[in-house]
Scaffold this active site. Sequence first.
Site, PDB file in Angstrom:
ATOM      1  N   ASN A 208       0.845  -1.193   0.000  1.00  0.00           N
ATOM      2  CA  ASN A 208       0.000   0.000   0.000  1.00  0.00           C
ATOM      3  C   ASN A 208       0.882   1.245   0.000  1.00  0.00           C
ATOM      4  O   ASN A 208       2.104   1.144   0.004  1.00  0.00           O
ATOM      5  CB  ASN A 208      -0.985  -0.012   1.168  1.00  0.00           C
ATOM      6  CG  ASN A 208      -0.264  -0.012   2.503  1.00  0.00           C
ATOM      7  OD1 ASN A 208       0.420   0.939   2.843  1.00  0.00           O
ATOM      8  ND2 ASN A 208      -0.396  -1.105   3.252  1.00  0.00           N
ATOM      9  N   LYS A 286       8.375 -17.855  -9.348  1.00  0.00           N
ATOM     10  CA  LYS A 286       7.656 -16.765 -10.012  1.00  0.00           C
ATOM     11  C   LYS A 286       6.543 -17.333 -10.896  1.00  0.00           C
ATOM     12  O   LYS A 286       6.769 -18.281 -11.666  1.00  0.00           O
ATOM     13  CB  LYS A 286       8.639 -15.965 -10.865  1.00  0.00           C
ATOM     14  CG  LYS A 286       7.994 -14.762 -11.508  1.00  0.00           C
ATOM     15  CD  LYS A 286       8.950 -14.008 -12.405  1.00  0.00           C
ATOM     16  CE  LYS A 286       8.182 -12.997 -13.223  1.00  0.00           C
ATOM     17  NZ  LYS A 286       8.937 -12.478 -14.338  1.00  0.00           N
ATOM     18  N   PRO A 304      -3.231 -11.291  10.859  1.00  0.00           N
ATOM     19  CA  PRO A 304      -3.492 -10.996  12.279  1.00  0.00           C
ATOM     20  C   PRO A 304      -3.589  -9.488  12.469  1.00  0.00           C
ATOM     21  O   PRO A 304      -2.956  -8.723  11.733  1.00  0.00           O
ATOM     22  CB  PRO A 304      -2.243 -11.543  12.981  1.00  0.00           C
ATOM     23  CG  PRO A 304      -1.186 -11.578  11.932  1.00  0.00           C
ATOM     24  CD  PRO A 304      -1.888 -11.817  10.623  1.00  0.00           C
ATOM     25  N   ASP A 305      -4.391  -9.053  13.420  1.00  0.00           N
ATOM     26  CA  ASP A 305      -4.483  -7.622  13.729  1.00  0.00           C
ATOM     27  C   ASP A 305      -3.513  -7.326  14.874  1.00  0.00           C
ATOM     28  O   ASP A 305      -3.713  -7.784  16.003  1.00  0.00           O
ATOM     29  CB  ASP A 305      -5.915  -7.247  14.095  1.00  0.00           C
ATOM     30  CG  ASP A 305      -6.078  -5.743  14.137  1.00  0.00           C
ATOM     31  OD1 ASP A 305      -5.316  -5.079  14.862  1.00  0.00           O
ATOM     32  OD2 ASP A 305      -6.949  -5.218  13.407  1.00  0.00           O
ATOM     33  N   ILE A 306      -2.467  -6.600  14.562  1.00  0.00           N
ATOM     34  CA  ILE A 306      -1.398  -6.375  15.546  1.00  0.00           C
ATOM     35  C   ILE A 306      -1.902  -5.496  16.690  1.00  0.00           C
ATOM     36  O   ILE A 306      -1.664  -5.769  17.865  1.00  0.00           O
ATOM     37  CB  ILE A 306      -0.174  -5.736  14.847  1.00  0.00           C
ATOM     38  CG1 ILE A 306       0.327  -6.685  13.760  1.00  0.00           C
ATOM     39  CG2 ILE A 306       0.934  -5.432  15.843  1.00  0.00           C
ATOM     40  CD1 ILE A 306       1.269  -6.084  12.750  1.00  0.00           C
ATOM     41  N   LYS A 338     -13.569   1.211  15.600  1.00  0.00           N
ATOM     42  CA  LYS A 338     -12.279   0.504  15.709  1.00  0.00           C
ATOM     43  C   LYS A 338     -11.766   0.486  17.134  1.00  0.00           C
ATOM     44  O   LYS A 338     -11.219  -0.509  17.597  1.00  0.00           O
ATOM     45  CB  LYS A 338     -11.237   1.195  14.826  1.00  0.00           C
ATOM     46  CG  LYS A 338     -11.120   0.509  13.512  1.00  0.00           C
ATOM     47  CD  LYS A 338     -10.252   1.222  12.550  1.00  0.00           C
ATOM     48  CE  LYS A 338     -10.810   0.956  11.172  1.00  0.00           C
ATOM     49  NZ  LYS A 338     -10.170   1.713  10.137  1.00  0.00           N
TER      50      LYS A 338
END
Length: 402
Positions: A208, A286, A304-306, A338
């Site tokens: 991103n 590749k 996973p959500d840190i 959140k």
Amino acid sequence: MLDGRRILLVISGGIAAYKSLDLIRRLRERGASVRCVLTPGGAQFVTPLSVAALSGEKVYQDLFSLTDEAEMGHIRLSREADLIVVAPASADLMAKMAAGLADDLASTLLLAADIPVLVAPAMNTQMWRHPATQDNLATLERRGVRRIGPAAGDLACGEVGEGRMAEVLDILATIETVFGDGPLKGIRALVTSGPTFEPIDPVRFIGNRSSGKQGHAVAAALARLGADVTLVSGPVAQPDPKGVKVIRVETAREMLGACIAALPVAVAVCAAAVADWTVSNATKEKRKKDPGSPPPTIELALNPDILATLSEQGSARPRLVIGFAAETETVIDNARGKLARKGCDWILANDVSPATGTFGGDFNTVHLVTTGDTEPWPRIAKADVAERLAWRIVDALKETPR
Ligand code: C5P
């Protein structure tokens, strides 16, 4: 206390120069000795006589003064100090510092200095916001120059906005932190920053646009206040912040592993833009483009959500867990959701719609969302968001039991 510390105070041109007289007095009250350099601009606002009277020392003004050079060469001026404080730091002097000019006493001794330098900028809001000034500042900070302020408020020019020199007591507190007595001394902090890269194959990845500017600035600000900071960073082009332990990772899983390994910490700030998904059918070789077959399907699995994981650490949970919420719509509502879902203490919510220029840019507009409150912060430089956050952390840790 600043017992025995030798401060070289450069007073450049600006109405805020009058505050520097108070700064001299308070530095001496705390046991420091203060030698002053007055630029021609500075001398328009305060007289050499008042500076000499308050500092108890000769005031230096000219680069080519025969007497001054005989008594004390301009290079020795910075060699015989522990810290240079430039207050007020005018836009002009900061530009000279950034460009490496040495055409007067102040700029020359700053170029020759091998000791820490602290600037306290003071100027009109437009001058402060001008990209030239912001670029100069970024250059100086990259080279390790420290900064305090400016603050927002009424300016001498009649305008209202950012540009006032920081208050003298805040400058004093920052000087104390430079000498290692920061308010976060002994506090361990963890910061995540940058994007994560999730491999599709050994060549391609999902990533991103996070630049890591905000997370790196938070790590730098906490370190400036004396914290022992571990920065876990995804792939970024940012230089390592001074005095920070940097652990480089690529994927969300690696980031989580490095964060857990960094525990225990008193405060965790998750500023990384962690990829929500990893590629579950990533290949070791590749992927080949086969004109006869349809494009390959990429299968995703949740990462996973840190932030949530750090918030759930039971007795090992940091006393303060802080997240960022980058949104493009209904910023506050999403941030509030959140905060509840992830179990953290604060969320700094920011709008990252392309029009805001937040991603990759130097400025950020955030709202500090806590369980009971939403506090809008003005649009300020990412370094200022970091500084402000760091001081809020100082206050919060005082109130949070160990
Ligand atoms: O869910 P969202 O990505 O919008 O949440 C943003 C906050 O959660 C940020 O503080 C980010 O660092 C953190 N986060 C995380 N691990 C993830 C996803 C987000 O720590 N997998």
